[in-house]
Design a protein around this motif. Structure first.
Motif, short mmCIF file in Angstrom:
data_model
loop_
_atom_site.label_atom_id
_atom_site.label_comp_id
_atom_site.label_asym_id
_atom_site.label_seq_id
_atom_site.Cartn_x
_atom_site.Cartn_y
_atom_site.Cartn_z
N ARG A 65 43.33 39.54 47.61
CA ARG A 65 42.69 39.61 46.96
C ARG A 65 41.09 39.42 46.85
N ARG A 66 41.29 38.50 47.00
CA ARG A 66 39.20 37.53 47.74
C ARG A 66 38.71 37.22 48.86
N HIS A 97 38.17 28.36 36.97
CA HIS A 97 38.51 29.14 38.01
C HIS A 97 38.61 29.21 38.97
N TYR A 98 38.97 30.73 39.74
CA TYR A 98 39.67 30.69 39.74
C TYR A 98 41.03 30.12 41.14
N SER A 130 31.06 40.62 32.87
CA SER A 130 31.44 40.74 34.31
C SER A 130 30.87 39.55 35.15
N PRO A 131 29.52 39.57 35.02
CA PRO A 131 29.03 38.10 36.34
C PRO A 131 30.03 36.68 35.56
N ALA A 133 32.50 35.80 34.24
CA ALA A 133 34.23 36.14 34.24
C ALA A 133 34.59 36.73 35.77
N ARG A 134 33.78 37.26 36.47
CA ARG A 134 34.95 37.41 37.58
C ARG A 134 35.09 36.38 38.25
N HIS A 135 34.31 35.22 37.63
CA HIS A 135 34.89 33.91 38.41
C HIS A 135 36.89 33.29 38.04
N GLU A 137 40.17 35.13 36.32
CA GLU A 137 41.52 35.67 36.65
C GLU A 137 42.06 35.24 35.02
#
Length: 266
Positions: A65-66, A97-98, A130-131, A133-135, A137
């Motif tokens: 995914r990443r 972080h993910y 989002s900038p 939260a995107r880090h 999951e």
């Protein structure tokens, strides 16, 4: 009287890799714009009486995914240093972080050590942006909420000793609840900086990494890292491939993916 600190062995275990250029590793970019790849690590802190896993990485599905490449699953790396994930009792998460808080089902018996502020951060209003939260999951965060209700999370507020010779210290910067791990080793006090400094260059040159909650706190954290360690070479960044060059592998078969950090640097 306080118990004498235990002396631990400490291993950096590479589980994934990502090709990138130096411009994306510093706020403001980099005029050289040269290849500067990122390795992904988990860490094992191994004592005579008790062992700890620091961070839990991500799995193959998340790598796809990443756009990252799994080198070896983390359970293979931990097994190589004598740790069975099914029996681990303590996991320290430096942040949520993910790439540090995945593999949710690998540690069924573990108690997770996390800063109060990190849990508030990743379940609060900052995740509306989002900038930031995107880090993270959402499934990793939800999984941690479930562990809270299962009684499997031990929260820490700032500096906290987890065991004689091992403590966590909140430094913030990268995330609101970013914590680092201080470990007593045969070489002295060692600090697993994780993403308080992604690369040696971030902390050595005081050039912050772009994924940041608070730039001032990140810069202050660089100073704190060195103050917690007995020598500069005992501060270990979170993603620098150079870690595997500066420290020897425990054996020839581990060359290029596991480094023993409590032994003398090369």
């Amino acid at each position: 009287m306080a118990a004498a600190p235990e002396t631990y062995r400490v291993f950096a275990i590479k589980y994934a890799h990502h090709e990138r250029r130096s411009g994306v590793n510093f706020i403001g970019g980099d005029s050289h714009d040269v290849p500067m790849p990122m390795d992904f690590f988990v860490w094992a802190v191994v004592g005579e009486s008790r062992s700890f896993v620091v961070d839990t990485g991500f799995d193959q599905a998340m790598a796809a995914r990443r756009g990252r490449s799994i080198i070896r699953p983390i359970e293979e790396g931990l097994r190589a240093v004598g740790i069975d994930t099914s029996t681990v009792e303590d996991v320290i998460l430096t942040h949520m972080h993910y790439d540090h808080a995945g593999n949710r089902d690998l540690f069924p018996r573990a108690r997770y050590h996390l800063q109060d502020r990190e849990m508030a951060y990743c379940t609060g209003r900052c995740m509306c942006h989002s900038p930031i939260a995107r880090h993270f999951e959402a499934d990793d965060v939800a999984g941690m909420v479930h562990r809270v209700f299962e009684g499997r999370v031990q929260f820490h507020d700032g500096d906290s000793q987890i065991a004689p010779g091992l403590s966590v210290h909140r430094v913030g910067g990268h995330t609101e609840g970013m914590q680092v791990v201080r470990v007593h080793t045969q070489q002295g006090w060692l600090v697993l900086a994780s993403d308080a400094s992604h690369f040696y260059a971030n902390m050595e040159q005081r050039r912050p990494f772009p994924a940041v909650h608070n730039v001032g706190d990140m810069l202050e954290a660089y100073t704190r890292l060195y103050s917690l360690a007995d020598a500069p070479h005992l501060v270990i960044p979170g993603h620098d491939p150079d870690v595997l060059r500066r420290f020897a592998a425990p054996s020839r078969e581990h060359e290029g993916w596991i480094a023993r950090l409590d032994a003398s640097a090369r």
